[in-house]
Design a protein around this motif. Structure first.
Motif, short mmCIF file in Angstrom:
data_model
loop_
_atom_site.label_atom_id
_atom_site.label_comp_id
_atom_site.label_asym_id
_atom_site.label_seq_id
_atom_site.Cartn_x
_atom_site.Cartn_y
_atom_site.Cartn_z
N PHE A 1 3.37 5.88 -5.68
CA PHE A 1 3.44 5.63 -7.15
C PHE A 1 2.10 6.45 -7.82
N ARG A 2 1.03 6.44 -7.12
CA ARG A 2 -0.21 7.27 -7.54
C ARG A 2 0.01 8.51 -6.95
N SER A 3 0.96 8.97 -6.26
CA SER A 3 1.00 10.47 -5.82
C SER A 3 1.58 11.17 -7.00
N GLY A 4 2.26 10.84 -7.79
CA GLY A 4 2.87 11.87 -9.09
C GLY A 4 4.03 12.27 -8.46
N GLU B 1 7.83 6.42 2.71
CA GLU B 1 6.57 6.00 3.17
C GLU B 1 6.33 4.82 3.87
N ASP C 1 0.78 -1.32 -0.04
CA ASP C 1 -0.01 -0.01 -0.13
C ASP C 1 0.95 1.43 0.03
N ASP D 1 2.32 1.82 -3.57
CA ASP D 1 1.22 2.37 -4.32
C ASP D 1 0.73 3.57 -4.17
N ALA D 2 0.77 4.09 -2.87
CA ALA D 2 0.60 5.49 -2.56
C ALA D 2 1.44 6.31 -3.27
#
Length: 369
Positions: free
Chosen positions: A27-30, A238, A21, A24-25
């Motif tokens: 990588f999704r943050s940009g 993270e 998680d 993923d958080a």
């Protein structure tokens, strides 16, 4: 062969979903560099220590090096530390052109001997760099008095002491700055390299932040040199931010393992770890001592148990530091201890049954004529 050593895969299986998680958080943050995860971890890690400032950097060695520079230590300045540490402590001093000066150690705790540190101070001494070795704090109150008497700064090496306390006060909160490593084996470990500098001092904090990012305050504009590229990765930050909430559990696990060793080996002639009064040990490693080290380690190896030595060579005896001019016998306690210490398996998830195998093998080896 049973290599009872820490393996990140055991922890990964237990914490897999949270770690995935975290990845993923990010990588999704940009944002992959110096983004919200680094900022959040810096805030949380500073808060954990009751301090206002934390800067995430690339690794623990960089944390030491950048902190020394941020404190104004430079070429020709002497920095007093110990030689029974991991080499990076001394590599960082040497890397900025400062001069490592070694104090001997206490024969029971293996921590810096404050009286000997006082004896090696010269007009060129600029800083004290105590190492909170194996998971417990050096005598910081005495070092504070010594620093005040001679106008020195203190930088704490906390790479092995996340969450350790002395007199209720946490490692990393005594000096003008403290350096941490998050190498995967540490009490608080990342899934790669990482480090941090904590400080109560706004100027030191600002200096470290510039130094880790090429000497820049604003993008593309260098305000001071030399600068470095040493940034804590967003993914590691993270993961660390989430693992920080479990640090007390990791420490409790290590203390439980230490308690089992203490009970199982109490009536042997093996020298077990000594915790100084007022110290809350976090047992980064569990270091024991015997004049029969070689035969004990060979006996356990024959039973499929491989042990480690932390550390077999004092730094001042290494050829890479021959330029410092130390000779055999110059640090007698450090040198004697290095021939007798060895480390038993120590990590939070060490199963009681596996630990009993180590204890039984040790008792058998120690009982042999």
């Amino acid at each position: 062969m049973t290599q009872l050593v820490w393996d990140y895969r055991d922890e990964y299986e237990r914490e897999r979903q949270d770690i995935l998680d975290a990845v993923d958080a990010v990588f999704r943050s940009g944002r992959l560099i110096l983004g919200p995860s680094v900022q959040s971890f810096e805030t949380d890690f500073a808060s954990f220590h009751g301090l206002p400032y934390c800067t995430g950097v690339g690794n623990g060695t960089d944390a030491l090096m950048l902190a020394l520079r941020a404190l104004g230590v430079g070429p020709g300045d002497e920095v007093i530390t110990v030689a029974n540490t991991a080499a990076p402590t001394v590599v960082a001093i040497d890397a900025i052109g400062a001069v490592p000066v070694f104090a001997d150690i206490d024969p029971a705790t293996y921590l810096i001997d404050v009286e000997h540190a006082a004896a090696v101070i010269t007009p060129r001494t600029r800083a004290l760099l105590p190492v909170h070795l194996y998971g417990q704090c050096a005598d910081m109150a005495a070092l504070e008095r010594l620093a005040a008497e001679h106008g020195l700064v203190i930088l704490e090496d906390c790479a092995q002491a996340h969450g350790a306390r002395r007199g209720g006060r946490m490692a990393g909160t005594w000096g003008r700055a403290a350096a941490f490593s998050f190498y995967p084996t540490k009490v608080l470990g990342a899934y790669g390299d990482g480090g941090a500098v904590v400080t109560p001092d706004e100027e030191v904090h600002a200096n470290v932040r510039r130094l880790r990012y090429y000497g820049m305050e604003d993008r593309y504009y260098v305000t001071s040199t030399p600068g470095y590229n040493s940034r804590l990765d967003e993914v590691q930050a993270e993961i660390l931010r989430r693992k920080l909430t479990r640090l007390d559990d990791y420490i409790a696990g290590r203390r439980a393992v230490a308690a089992r060793y203490a009970e199982g080996l109490a009536d042997t002639d093996l020298a077990l770890p000594v915790t100084e009064p007022g110290n809350d040990h976090v047992y980064y490693v569990y270091v024991v001592r015997s004049s029969r080290r070689a035969e004990i380690m060979e006996s356990l190896l024959a039973r499929g148990i491989q042990l480690n030595i932390s550390y077999p060579w004092p730094v001042h005896t290494m050829t890479g530091f021959a330029h410092l001019g130390y000779r055999p016998g110059s640090l007698p306690v450090t040198e004697r201890v290095a021939t007798e210490i060895f480390s038993l398996p120590m990590y939070p998830s060490l199963a009681a049954g596996d630990q009993e195998k180590v204890i039984d093998a040790l008792r058998e080896a120690l009982a042999a004529p």
